[in-house]
Design an enzyme around this catalytic site. Structure first.
Site, mmCIF file in Angstrom:
data_model
loop_
_atom_site.group_PDB
_atom_site.id
_atom_site.type_symbol
_atom_site.label_atom_id
_atom_site.label_comp_id
_atom_site.label_asym_id
_atom_site.label_seq_id
_atom_site.Cartn_x
_atom_site.Cartn_y
_atom_site.Cartn_z
ATOM 1 N N GLU A 24 0.835 -1.219 0.000
ATOM 2 C CA GLU A 24 0.000 0.000 0.000
ATOM 3 C C GLU A 24 0.864 1.261 0.000
ATOM 4 O OE1 GLU A 24 -1.346 1.825 3.535
ATOM 5 O OE2 GLU A 24 -1.222 -0.043 4.681
ATOM 6 N N SER A 139 -13.313 1.632 10.044
ATOM 7 C CA SER A 139 -12.518 1.751 8.816
ATOM 8 C C SER A 139 -13.173 1.047 7.632
ATOM 9 C CB SER A 139 -11.130 1.149 9.045
ATOM 10 O OG SER A 139 -10.418 1.140 7.838
ATOM 11 N N LYS A 158 -3.793 -2.303 16.069
ATOM 12 C CA LYS A 158 -3.238 -1.679 17.276
ATOM 13 C C LYS A 158 -4.335 -1.218 18.209
ATOM 14 C CE LYS A 158 -0.558 1.346 15.095
ATOM 15 N NZ LYS A 158 -0.923 1.236 13.682
HETATM 16 N N1 PSU Z 1 -2.361 1.351 10.558
HETATM 17 C C1 PSU Z 1 -1.042 1.580 10.641
HETATM 18 N N2 PSU Z 1 -0.416 2.325 9.698
HETATM 19 C C2 PSU Z 1 -1.102 2.842 8.646
HETATM 20 C C3 PSU Z 1 -2.515 2.586 8.561
HETATM 21 C C4 PSU Z 1 -3.101 1.847 9.521
HETATM 22 O O1 PSU Z 1 -0.399 1.130 11.565
HETATM 23 O O2 PSU Z 1 -0.500 3.531 7.818
HETATM 24 C C5 PSU Z 1 -3.266 3.112 7.376
HETATM 25 C C6 PSU Z 1 -3.579 1.968 6.391
HETATM 26 O O3 PSU Z 1 -3.440 2.449 5.080
HETATM 27 C C7 PSU Z 1 -5.037 1.673 6.681
HETATM 28 C C8 PSU Z 1 -5.541 3.042 7.009
HETATM 29 O O4 PSU Z 1 -5.727 1.102 5.600
HETATM 30 O O5 PSU Z 1 -4.512 3.639 7.780
HETATM 31 C C9 PSU Z 1 -6.841 3.017 7.783
HETATM 32 O O6 PSU Z 1 -7.321 4.314 7.886
HETATM 33 P P1 PSU Z 1 -8.788 4.566 8.465
HETATM 34 O O7 PSU Z 1 -8.718 4.156 9.908
HETATM 35 O O8 PSU Z 1 -9.004 6.032 8.271
HETATM 36 O O9 PSU Z 1 -9.709 3.723 7.658
HETATM 37 MN MN MN Z 2 -12.217 6.147 10.095
#
Ligand code: PSU
Ligand code: MN
Length: 302
Positions: A24, A139, A158
């Site tokens: 990613e 998410s 996490k």
């Molecule tokens: N967790 C991490 N590092 C990251 C992400 C999540 O430890 O960089 C990133 C990933 O790309 C994941 C995104 O898909 O954050 C999720 O974001 P949100 O919670 O806004 O959906």
């Molecule tokens: Mn979110």
């Protein structure tokens, strides 16, 4: 497809049925700071190549879906400010504006599936946030796992997330949660979260077999492969838990919402652990890249 632009290396690998691992780009543009983001992205690609697979870092650049980035493109994502974080809902808008987007787990899974790539390595997935019952912050990664056929190798989730609720969501969505050599759902910085995985599989071959079987059955949706952080890189559970509490409280106090939430919490943790979280984060991402390459290598033999 007119929007999809694959690198020569990736399209040759697909044609020759060589192992490929998707990576990613949100982790590059929003997960780490420069120059650590660039070093981490390059090291992941190297680890995958050393394991005999082809890396395919994914992003939207100039309105094109890029599968397999050049060195310059990775550097562009690592150094340019204001690159959009791109989940499923952002895809059409960013492409139609000929913009740039760093793909999350959700966006990366979409494009990996479009390209025909079955295995993807990341750090941690997004999930159900703490206090989601009032914030509704869940998410898009989870819905993506419910519908998109890619195996995602991660180090669990996490504690900025509500792990029991994240696992409940995955169960409802029909996503298998597989531990690589572990009974425990890993907690990103630590090997254990107190929750269990559904299946503990001892080898990358056994995991590849689940992926293979799921494809043969034409089942919808992804597979979550949970690979705990290496023992020597693990942080102390109570130490990191306390830091997470501080970071989450600050995000509530500051009213951080929506797509800003995860990048804010990551940056805060990096800050208040004096970089310890970054060191651990890198170690687990590298470990996931290696395991994903091994799974991809087993898969092409089946
Ligand atoms: N967790 C991490 N590092 C990251 C992400 C999540 O430890 O960089 C990133 C990933 O790309 C994941 C995104 O898909 O954050 C999720 O974001 P949100 O919670 O806004 O959906
Ligand atoms: Mn979110």
């Amino acid at each position: 497809m007119e929007y999809l632009s694959m690198s020569k290396e990736v399209s040759e690998a697909l044609a020759l049925n060589k192992p490929i691992v998707a990576l990613e780009s949100t982790i590059i543009s929003h997960g780490f700071n420069y120059p650590e983001n660039l070093e981490t992205a390059q090291t992941c690609e190297k680890i995958i190549r050393d394991a005999g697979a082809v890396p395919a870092t994914i992003a939207i650049i100039g309105g094109k879906i890029k599968v397999g980035l050049s060195t310059d493109e990775v550097e562009f994502l690592a150094t340019t400010k204001g690159i959009r974080k791109c989940s499923r809902r952002d895809v059409a808008a960013i492409i139609s504006q000929k913009g740039d987007g760093a793909t999350t787990v959700s966006g990366t899974m979409m494009f990996a599936e479009m390209a025909g790539i079955k295995v993807f390595a990341t750090g941690g997935i997004g999930g159900v946030h703490r206090n989601a019952e009032t914030t509704f912050d869940i998410s898009a990664d989870l819905e993506e796992l419910a519908q998109t056929k890619v195996a995602v190798v991660c180090a669990g989730a996490k504690s900025i997330l509500d792990i029991p609720l994240t696992l409940e969501y995955l169960e409802t969505a029909g996503v298998p949660v597989i531990g690589y050599n572990t009974d425990d759902f890993p907690n990103f910085y630590t090997r254990k979260s107190g929750m269990k995985v559904d299946y503990n599989l001892p080898t990358t071959k056994a995991i590849a077999d689940v992926v293979f079987t799921s494809h043969k059955l034409k089942l919808k949706g992804g597979i979550l492969v949970c690979n705990p952080i290496p023992q020597d890189a693990e942080l102390d559970y109570d130490f990191i838990q306390a830091k997470v509490e501080t970071a989450v409280q600050e995000s509530i106090d500051k009213g951080i919402r929506g797509k800003e939430s995860t990048p804010f919490l990551l940056a805060k943790l990096h800050d208040i652990t004096q970089g310890k979280s970054v060191v651990a984060n890198k170690a687990l991402v590298f470990n996931n890249a290696r395991v994903a390459a091994e799974i991809a290598a087993e898969l092409v033999k089946m």
